[in-house]
Design an enzyme around this catalytic site. Structure first.
Site, PDB file in Angstrom:
ATOM      1  CE1 TYR A  76      37.445   7.424  -2.436  1.00  0.00           C
ATOM      2  CE2 TYR A  76      38.298   9.238  -3.745  1.00  0.00           C
ATOM      3  CZ  TYR A  76      38.362   8.439  -2.630  1.00  0.00           C
ATOM      4  OH  TYR A  76      39.354   8.655  -1.702  1.00  0.00           O
ATOM      5  CB  THR A 111      47.822   2.558   1.125  1.00  0.00           C
ATOM      6  OG1 THR A 111      46.935   2.476  -0.001  1.00  0.00           O
ATOM      7  CG2 THR A 111      47.797   3.960   1.722  1.00  0.00           C
TER       8      THR A 111
END
Length: 177
Positions: A76, A111
Site C-alpha cells: 500500500y 469511512t
C-alpha cells in the site's frame, strides 16, 4: 455526452496489510494495478482533454503512508508513494498547459471502509478497535471525509491557481513526529 473535463480527482484505491517478506506477488501486482495503474489510466485519458480546454486541476489521493513508514503496509505504501511521484511529475510536465496537479495525503479517515474492516477483522470488538485506531492519530481521532473534501474543493478551485506539485498532508499531526 460528457461535458468538458476541468477537474479530475483520482480517489480509487484498495488497502493491503503485509510486509515485504509476506506480501505475495499476486497481492503486490493487484495493489499496483488498482492504486497506480488506475491513476495512470485516468491521467492518460484526462490530460489531453484538459489541454484542449486550456487547463485544469488534477487531484490524486495518496496517503500519509506515501511519506511516513507505516508497519505492515508495504505494498500500500509503495503504491501511494508512486502516486505521489506521479503527481510531481505531471505538475512539472504540464505546467505550461495550465494543468495543475496536486495530491492529498490523509492519515486515517473514518469511512465505511474503516467500519467494514473492523466488522470483518474484529467482530464484537469494533468500538474498542475504533478507539484504538483513533488514538494512533496524535490529534486523538480520525478525520472526517468532509475534512478531506474541503481541501479537494480548494485545490480544484481558482483560488488555488498558484498551487501545483504538492502532496498536502491531512494527518492530525501524524507526520509531525
Amino acid at each position: 455526452a460528457i461535458g468538458p473535463l476541468h477537474i479530475l480527482i483520482n480517489n480509487a484505491g484498495i488497502g493491503h496489510i503485509g510486509r515485504a517478506d509476506n506480501t505475495d506477488e499476486d497481492a503486490f501486482d493487484n495493489i499496483m494495478r488498482i492504486n497506480v495503474k488506475g491513476v495512470y489510466n485516468c491521467l492518460r485519458a484526462a490530460i489531453p482533454l484538459m489541454q484542449q480546454l486550456g487547463g485544469g486541476s488534477i487531484i490524486n489521493m495518496t496517503s500519509i503512508a506515501s511519506s511516513v513508514g507505516i508497519a505492515e503496509r508495504f505494498a500500500y505504501s509503495t503504491s501511494k508513494g508512486a502516486v505521489k511521484a506521479m503527481t510531481m511529475s505531471v505538475a512539472k510536465d504540464f505546467i505550461k498547459d495550465n494543468i495543475r496537479c496536486n495530491s492529498i495525503s490523509p492519515a486515517r479517515v473514518h469511512t465505511p471502509f474503516v467500519d467494514g474492516f473492523l466488522q470483518k477483522n474484529y467482530p464484537g470488538e469494533e468500538a474498542a478497535m475504533f478507539e484504538k485506531l483513533s488514538k494512533t492519530q496524535p490529534i486523538g481521532r480520525m478525520a472526517s471525509p468532509d475534512e478531506i473534501a474541503v481541501l479537494a474543493l480548494y485545490l480544484a478551485s481558482d483560488e488555488a491557481s498558484f498551487v501545483t506539485g504538492i502532496a498536502m498532508p491531512v494527518d492530525g499531526g501524524f507526520s509531525a513526529g
